[in-house]
Every structure is written in C-alpha cells, then in structure tokens.
Design a protein around this motif. Sequence first.
Motif, PDB file in Angstrom:
ATOM      1  N   ILE A   1      -3.034   2.770   9.542  1.00 51.43           N
ATOM      2  CA  ILE A   1      -1.587   2.703   9.743  1.00 51.43           C
ATOM      3  C   ILE A   1      -0.864   3.690   8.825  1.00 51.43           C
ATOM      4  O   ILE A   1       0.001   4.455   9.272  1.00 51.43           O
ATOM      5  CB  ILE A   1      -1.076   1.266   9.522  1.00 51.43           C
ATOM      6  N   VAL A   2      -1.220   3.692   7.532  1.00 49.68           N
ATOM      7  CA  VAL A   2      -0.517   4.602   6.606  1.00 49.68           C
ATOM      8  C   VAL A   2      -0.889   6.062   6.875  1.00 49.68           C
ATOM      9  O   VAL A   2      -0.071   6.956   6.660  1.00 49.68           O
ATOM     10  CB  VAL A   2      -0.780   4.235   5.118  1.00 49.68           C
TER      11      VAL A   2
ATOM     12  N   LEU B   1       0.841  -1.210   0.000  1.00 54.07           N
ATOM     13  CA  LEU B   1       0.000   0.000   0.000  1.00 54.07           C
ATOM     14  C   LEU B   1       0.870   1.252   0.000  1.00 54.07           C
ATOM     15  O   LEU B   1       0.584   2.216  -0.722  1.00 54.07           O
ATOM     16  CB  LEU B   1      -0.937  -0.012   1.215  1.00 54.07           C
ATOM     17  N   LYS B   2       1.938   1.253   0.794  1.00 52.22           N
ATOM     18  CA  LYS B   2       2.824   2.426   0.844  1.00 52.22           C
ATOM     19  C   LYS B   2       3.482   2.676  -0.518  1.00 52.22           C
ATOM     20  O   LYS B   2       3.664   3.819  -0.941  1.00 52.22           O
ATOM     21  CB  LYS B   2       3.884   2.247   1.940  1.00 52.22           C
ATOM     22  N   ARG B   3       3.814   1.575  -1.204  1.00 54.64           N
ATOM     23  CA  ARG B   3       4.406   1.718  -2.544  1.00 54.64           C
ATOM     24  C   ARG B   3       3.395   2.315  -3.519  1.00 54.64           C
ATOM     25  O   ARG B   3       3.725   3.222  -4.295  1.00 54.64           O
ATOM     26  CB  ARG B   3       4.869   0.335  -3.028  1.00 54.64           C
TER      27      ARG B   3
ATOM     28  N   ALA C   1       1.409  11.269   8.191  1.00 55.73           N
ATOM     29  CA  ALA C   1       0.806  12.489   8.745  1.00 55.73           C
ATOM     30  C   ALA C   1       1.639  13.735   8.456  1.00 55.73           C
ATOM     31  O   ALA C   1       1.098  14.835   8.280  1.00 55.73           O
ATOM     32  CB  ALA C   1       0.596  12.339  10.251  1.00 55.73           C
ATOM     33  N   GLU C   2       2.958  13.591   8.400  1.00 53.51           N
ATOM     34  CA  GLU C   2       3.846  14.752   8.187  1.00 53.51           C
ATOM     35  C   GLU C   2       4.271  14.905   6.726  1.00 53.51           C
ATOM     36  O   GLU C   2       5.177  15.683   6.424  1.00 53.51           O
ATOM     37  CB  GLU C   2       5.098  14.612   9.068  1.00 53.51           C
TER      38      GLU C   2
ATOM     39  N   ASN D   1      -2.500  13.781   1.303  1.00 51.82           N
ATOM     40  CA  ASN D   1      -3.617  14.089   0.398  1.00 51.82           C
ATOM     41  C   ASN D   1      -4.145  12.823  -0.267  1.00 51.82           C
ATOM     42  O   ASN D   1      -5.364  12.646  -0.423  1.00 51.82           O
ATOM     43  CB  ASN D   1      -3.164  15.089  -0.673  1.00 51.82           C
ATOM     44  N   VAL D   2      -3.236  11.945  -0.664  1.00 50.60           N
ATOM     45  CA  VAL D   2      -3.642  10.666  -1.277  1.00 50.60           C
ATOM     46  C   VAL D   2      -4.471   9.859  -0.285  1.00 50.60           C
ATOM     47  O   VAL D   2      -5.524   9.305  -0.628  1.00 50.60           O
ATOM     48  CB  VAL D   2      -2.405   9.856  -1.738  1.00 50.60           C
ATOM     49  N   VAL D   3      -4.001   9.783   0.963  1.00 48.42           N
ATOM     50  CA  VAL D   3      -4.712   9.018   1.997  1.00 48.42           C
ATOM     51  C   VAL D   3      -6.095   9.608   2.238  1.00 48.42           C
ATOM     52  O   VAL D   3      -7.076   8.875   2.400  1.00 48.42           O
ATOM     53  CB  VAL D   3      -3.886   8.978   3.305  1.00 48.42           C
ATOM     54  N   THR D   4      -6.204  10.948   2.245  1.00 51.92           N
ATOM     55  CA  THR D   4      -7.506  11.613   2.455  1.00 51.92           C
ATOM     56  C   THR D   4      -8.484  11.235   1.351  1.00 51.92           C
ATOM     57  O   THR D   4      -9.659  10.933   1.612  1.00 51.92           O
ATOM     58  CB  THR D   4      -7.328  13.145   2.489  1.00 51.92           C
TER      59      THR D   4
END
Length: 315
Positions: free
Chosen positions: A291-292, A258-260, A297-298, A304-307
């Motif tokens: 988790i991601v 997911l992080k990738r 967060a910083e 923005n992608v996570v939002t």
Amino acid sequence: SLSLLDTNLPVEAETELRSFLAKRLTKGALFEGMGNVVSVGLSIPEHKVGCYYCRFQQENLLEMATLESDINAPEYVVCFLGGSEKEDTFRLELDKYIQSLKINLDLEQKTLEMSVKPHLSSWFENAICPIQRVVQLFQEKLAFLLHAALSYTPVEVKNADERTEKDISRFLAAASLQGLVQEGTMTSLCIAMTEEQHKSIAIDCAGPQPQLHNAGSNRFCEDWMHAFVNGAEGGNPFLFRQILENFKLKAIQDINNLKRFIRQAEMNHYALFKCYMFLKNCGSGDILLKIVKVEHAEMPEARNVVTVLEEFMRE
C-alpha cells in the motif's frame, strides 16, 4: 400525504409510524436515496424499535418526469424495523438494497405481489446476514478472505449457488479499505494485483467446506479470524459487523503509523530501523508495504525508504 403500499405491521403501529414519517417529510429530513436510522416508539411489544427509512423515486418514471415536466414522479418511503438502532452499522448495505428495489417496483398490483413484497420481507436475510453466513461457512479459512480484501487480490468463486457467491462478494467489499485509503492508491493496487494473475484466488464451493487455491494470509488476518470465529457462538450479525469495522480501523491505524515512520526515516536511520521492526511485528507487513509503495511511487525520498524496507523484508 402518505398512502400505504405494503406493510406487515399491526394497524395501530402502522398509523404511528406513518405519523412519524409525515413529520420527518414536513421538516424535509428525508433525502432521496440516503437512508436514516432512528429509534421509534410504537404500540408493539418491544415499545422502542430501530427504524431504517429511505425515500426514493422510481427511476424510469423519474426519467419521464424530467422529459415531461408536468408529470410528477411518484415518491416512496421504505421502512425496515429491527430490535434496536444497530441497523445503522448496515446503513450502506440497506441503501444498496433500496436501489435494487427500484428495479422491481411497479405500480401494477401483480408486480407488487410477485416482486416487491418478497423483496421487502427478506431485507434482514439479504442485507444484514451475509457477513454472518460467510463467517459460518469459512470458519478458520476466513483469514484468507480477510487477506484478499485488504490486499485487493481478485477472487474467483466456482461451483457456488447465487446467494453464496453474492455473500462472498459482499463480505470482500465490506472488509476492503475502500473509502478509507486514497482512491488513487486503491485503483493502483487493484491494477497491480489484477496484473499478477498468479495472485488471484480461486474459491471452490463444490464441497461442504470451501476449498481455496493460491490464497495467502498473515498473522494479522489470522488473529482477526479468531475474533470472528469466537463471535460465531452468539450468532449476532451486528457483532460480526462491529468486528469487521474494528479490523479495518486497526489496518488503517497501522498504515498511518507506517507512513509516519517512513517520513521520519527519510532523514533518520534509526527511524528506518523502527520502520523495519514495525513491519516485522505488526503481522501484516506484506500488505502494508504494498500500500505505501503505491502511495509513495511519485515521492523519490519516500520511495527509496520503501525500496530499502522491501530488501530488508525479503532477507
């Protein structure tokens, strides 16, 4: 030199084990508080057995030795023998078990008989079997415990005897990703989940089967629950531990994937869609997203992608 404090081995096998340990000590291969697991040949029916051994010093006497340098704190080596080297999968649990032994250990024979011997003889039951007992107790409800461990949701146990309460606590610790995700991420997740009081889980053990309140689950945890329940037929505690390690490994792989995808999605809208499809299909999108979110967060672009992903998932 090694002098015998307590054993339940036959004399010949005990002498062979002491010789083996003496060689290890001479080579400096025993580190204080850190256990090792090796295969040892002894004059007992199994021939080769798995041996966990750990060197330690009694804490209060160690303090005395520090204060008065002329006093040498006595050192001890504890050995637990099993059928194979599979004890290695429980090495951390056995290290903690040795730590608890330090509290009970006293050179007085009375304390040795009353506290140390029972502690030594119950090592397998207390350090190796908790995961197996939890699986047998919770059965299909184990999915809720797995979900709580992955999401760092606080768990409160009611109306349970001391052993059951400790078993549940050990299972949650063993199933969590502690040490596998960044420490800051884990701390932030713990704080976030503790602040959401309505998210804490209550487990009532008053009846024959535990009752869970406010518990959550997902498809990922339910699939792995079936692996545990199916493995319960054999009743092998080492198999349960291996399933638990595979469960955590798959969760970590999903987090890294997911992080990738999120890194790619910062510049590519198609990758954003891949992120969304991955979250939908992996079975644990609810936990992975939390988790991601904490980890990014910083980082404005990734945040923005996570939002956007959160909005998609809600819809």
